[in-house]
Design a protein around this motif. Sequence first.
Motif, PDB file in Angstrom:
ATOM      1  N   LEU A 235       0.827  -1.200   0.000  1.00 26.85           N
ATOM      2  CA  LEU A 235       0.000   0.000   0.000  1.00 26.85           C
ATOM      3  C   LEU A 235       0.865   1.255   0.000  1.00 26.85           C
ATOM      4  CD1 LEU A 235      -2.576  -1.268   2.645  1.00 26.85           C
ATOM      5  CD2 LEU A 235      -2.733  -1.439   0.155  1.00 26.85           C
ATOM      6  N   GLU A 236       0.205   2.396   0.061  1.00 24.40           N
ATOM      7  CA  GLU A 236       0.884   3.693   0.120  1.00 24.40           C
ATOM      8  C   GLU A 236       0.317   4.501   1.277  1.00 24.40           C
ATOM      9  OE1 GLU A 236       0.568   5.810  -3.523  1.00 24.40           O
ATOM     10  OE2 GLU A 236       1.374   4.172  -4.757  1.00 24.40           O
ATOM     11  N   PRO A 237       1.061   5.495   1.763  1.00 23.67           N
ATOM     12  CA  PRO A 237       0.489   6.388   2.777  1.00 23.67           C
ATOM     13  C   PRO A 237      -0.779   7.050   2.240  1.00 23.67           C
ATOM     14  CG  PRO A 237       2.858   6.708   2.620  1.00 23.67           C
ATOM     15  CD  PRO A 237       2.481   5.820   1.482  1.00 23.67           C
ATOM     16  N   MET A 238      -1.768   7.247   3.100  1.00 20.20           N
ATOM     17  CA  MET A 238      -3.028   7.853   2.690  1.00 20.20           C
ATOM     18  C   MET A 238      -2.777   9.201   2.030  1.00 20.20           C
ATOM     19  SD  MET A 238      -6.280   7.572   2.378  1.00 20.20           S
ATOM     20  CE  MET A 238      -6.677   6.170   3.446  1.00 20.20           C
ATOM     21  N   PHE A 239      -3.539   9.489   0.992  1.00 19.83           N
ATOM     22  CA  PHE A 239      -3.411  10.763   0.287  1.00 19.83           C
ATOM     23  C   PHE A 239      -4.799  11.261  -0.091  1.00 19.83           C
ATOM     24  CE2 PHE A 239      -3.024   7.287  -2.755  1.00 19.83           C
ATOM     25  CZ  PHE A 239      -3.916   7.632  -3.757  1.00 19.83           C
ATOM     26  N   LYS A 240      -4.852  12.464  -0.601  1.00 23.57           N
ATOM     27  CA  LYS A 240      -6.112  13.045  -1.047  1.00 23.57           C
ATOM     28  C   LYS A 240      -6.129  13.194  -2.559  1.00 23.57           C
ATOM     29  CE  LYS A 240      -7.932  15.582   2.935  1.00 23.57           C
ATOM     30  NZ  LYS A 240      -8.389  16.913   3.407  1.00 23.57           N
ATOM     31  N   ARG A 241      -7.348  13.320  -3.083  1.00 23.63           N
ATOM     32  CA  ARG A 241      -7.542  13.522  -4.513  1.00 23.63           C
ATOM     33  C   ARG A 241      -8.418  14.742  -4.748  1.00 23.63           C
ATOM     34  NH1 ARG A 241      -8.997   7.509  -6.679  1.00 23.63           N
ATOM     35  NH2 ARG A 241      -9.963   8.697  -8.376  1.00 23.63           N
ATOM     36  N   SER A 242      -8.179  15.384  -5.867  1.00 24.63           N
ATOM     37  CA  SER A 242      -8.986  16.533  -6.280  1.00 24.63           C
ATOM     38  C   SER A 242      -9.639  16.193  -7.611  1.00 24.63           C
ATOM     39  CB  SER A 242      -8.109  17.775  -6.421  1.00 24.63           C
ATOM     40  OG  SER A 242      -8.859  18.862  -6.943  1.00 24.63           O
ATOM     41  N   PRO A 357     -13.359  22.081  -7.307  1.00 26.18           N
ATOM     42  CA  PRO A 357     -13.048  20.660  -7.253  1.00 26.18           C
ATOM     43  C   PRO A 357     -13.597  20.012  -5.981  1.00 26.18           C
ATOM     44  CG  PRO A 357     -11.136  21.899  -6.557  1.00 26.18           C
ATOM     45  CD  PRO A 357     -12.169  22.920  -6.978  1.00 26.18           C
ATOM     46  N   ALA A 358     -13.886  18.710  -6.067  1.00 28.90           N
ATOM     47  CA  ALA A 358     -14.245  17.935  -4.881  1.00 28.90           C
ATOM     48  C   ALA A 358     -12.975  17.257  -4.380  1.00 28.90           C
ATOM     49  CB  ALA A 358     -15.299  16.898  -5.224  1.00 28.90           C
ATOM     50  N   VAL A 359     -12.598  17.579  -3.154  1.00 28.77           N
ATOM     51  CA  VAL A 359     -11.361  17.053  -2.578  1.00 28.77           C
ATOM     52  C   VAL A 359     -11.700  16.107  -1.428  1.00 28.77           C
ATOM     53  CG1 VAL A 359      -9.201  17.641  -1.391  1.00 28.77           C
ATOM     54  CG2 VAL A 359     -10.070  19.125  -3.221  1.00 28.77           C
ATOM     55  N   GLY A 360     -11.114  14.914  -1.449  1.00 29.11           N
ATOM     56  CA  GLY A 360     -11.356  13.955  -0.374  1.00 29.11           C
ATOM     57  C   GLY A 360     -10.241  12.936  -0.311  1.00 29.11           C
ATOM     58  N   SER A 361     -10.203  12.188   0.767  1.00 21.65           N
ATOM     59  CA  SER A 361      -9.150  11.184   0.925  1.00 21.65           C
ATOM     60  C   SER A 361      -9.400  10.006  -0.014  1.00 21.65           C
ATOM     61  CB  SER A 361      -9.079  10.714   2.377  1.00 21.65           C
ATOM     62  OG  SER A 361     -10.298  10.119   2.769  1.00 21.65           O
ATOM     63  N   GLN A 362      -8.337   9.315  -0.349  1.00 21.01           N
ATOM     64  CA  GLN A 362      -8.402   8.245  -1.324  1.00 21.01           C
ATOM     65  C   GLN A 362      -9.442   7.178  -0.974  1.00 21.01           C
ATOM     66  OE1 GLN A 362      -7.741   7.397  -4.161  1.00 21.01           O
ATOM     67  NE2 GLN A 362      -6.827   5.380  -4.440  1.00 21.01           N
TER      68      GLN A 362
END
Length: 587
Positions: A235-242, A357-362
């Motif tokens: 896995l990867e460290p948690m990130f956000k998306r836009s 944009p809608a921004v939220g965690s992965q």
Amino acid sequence: MPVLKSFFKKMAFWLCVIFCLFAFASSTPPDDPVKCESGNTICTVTNSYGAFPDRSICEAAKVEYPRTEAELVSVVAAATRAGQKMRVVTRYSHSIPKLVCTDGKDGILISTKFLNHVVRTDPKAETLTVESGVTLRELIEEAAKLELALPYAPYWWGLTVGGMMGTGAHGSSLWGNGSAVHDYVTEIRLVSPGSVSDGYVKVRVLSETMNPEEFNAATVSLGLLGVISQVTFKLEPMFKRSLTYVVRNDTDMEDQALTFGRQHEFADLLWLPSQGKVVYRIDDRVPTNVSGDGVFSFFPFRSQVSLILAFVRSLEESDELSGEANGKCVRARQLSSFLLRIAFGVTNNGFIFTGYPAVGSQDRMMSSGSCLDSHQNGLITACPWDPRIKGQFFHQTTFSVPLARVKAFIKDIKALVKIEPKSLCVLELNNGILMRYVTSSPAFLGKEEKALDFDLTYYRSKDDPLTPRLYEDYIEEIEQMALLKYDALPHWGKNRNIAFDGVIKKYKNANLFLKVKERLDPSGLFSTEWTDQILGLKGNVTVVKQGCALEGLCICSEDSHCAPNKGYLCRPGKVYSAARVCTRVSA
């Protein structure tokens, strides 16, 4: 009267949409795909849509529900000792092709329904090990507890880990190792038949470093090597998306499609060809300190009111019966407009959409499927495709066209639309043509090169396989163009029979996969007549009979393969002349 009828149809459609938007948050969960006459014996199995491409009923002597790896080992050993055929079924058995079927009535189904536990976590190494019956939703949630994320995944979270591994399920990305889930797996525990000295069963621990040949066969296995018990993900460290959706004319889409996936990490395209529009998903990773608590709950994956689904289906059946696409085109435009206004189900805070944009965690932006939420309400609401109600019933044709050939393929589709602009409204009623990016994979039966995946969903008669579809010749021509002219690879978990005709020849490592299959299951206990056909080992997946082309069981070569009594005859394609399609011919 026609004007009044049209008015009521439009009003009914919008009432359906509005009511569905504010429908119950949860629905009747999907039924178990396995049904047995007595306990767990004398069973049948189907897919989540209630019908395989050939509409056959798959039977088995019994189903086993192991709850631990030890129980799974015991089941496989007993069946191997008895020489019984085995196939693995998952909690929802979503695959459209007959991957869950055994041969005849004497085989055994092994369900991973209760193999749904987290085995171990290692936050420092950023790995998570789960049993194969864990759903994608559960995998995402468990990773989030560790503040980790699976970087890419399918949009539907009802798939199980074993199911994703079996069919090469993917999301959309050209970045990193690509969008396929199996390319983020580091270890697999596989339970296969064994020799007498092994106690008739063998548990193998596979990794790319220790046994690469077996590992690359198991990452996309079609369930032919045994039962996947456990899977370890990197896995990867948690990130956000836009995320922002942008609608443009499709004038230069064939050029944009080649570069868009390199510009945005989670890019995809939704093409509405009859409307001449394309929806670009501008979706990128952003730092975790960017404000936003967005959630993606894709509207078509939400629970819907069964009575309204039945009414909408009746409208579609009425259009098919009349042979006129105008009603479909009107409702397709209305549906597209509505979905764009609600951003397809994206919210900025989990409740409402306030703007891009809608921004939220992965973990909250990657996948969805709230209609799976377990709340028994007597089928008042359900997943739209639940076979127990009169709802959606469709074919799905999904294939990956090499990126280098995408431009020419899109131009060919545009040429078809130019001949008859209404022809592809039948796709737009099912959210248009979804286009996702995929990359090459080391998996022997994975993707061969960078490609664009085209996902087409379209009407299928629920009652009569000999019923032709409105403008079916256009869809058939697109299907044949992709597979034959542009050498596309079909999705293993979707498609009709003709997509798998000779498919194994398209995989450069097919012989390596077959060699591993022979080594791990020499008696072919996890193989069936159908899987032998798609692997080119015995016979052919096409079925030649009256009306066989109507449901993709064959490519027509004579009129009887279509529906001559209803005016549908076998004719060459309009753009791809080598195609043979069922065309409605005027008297």
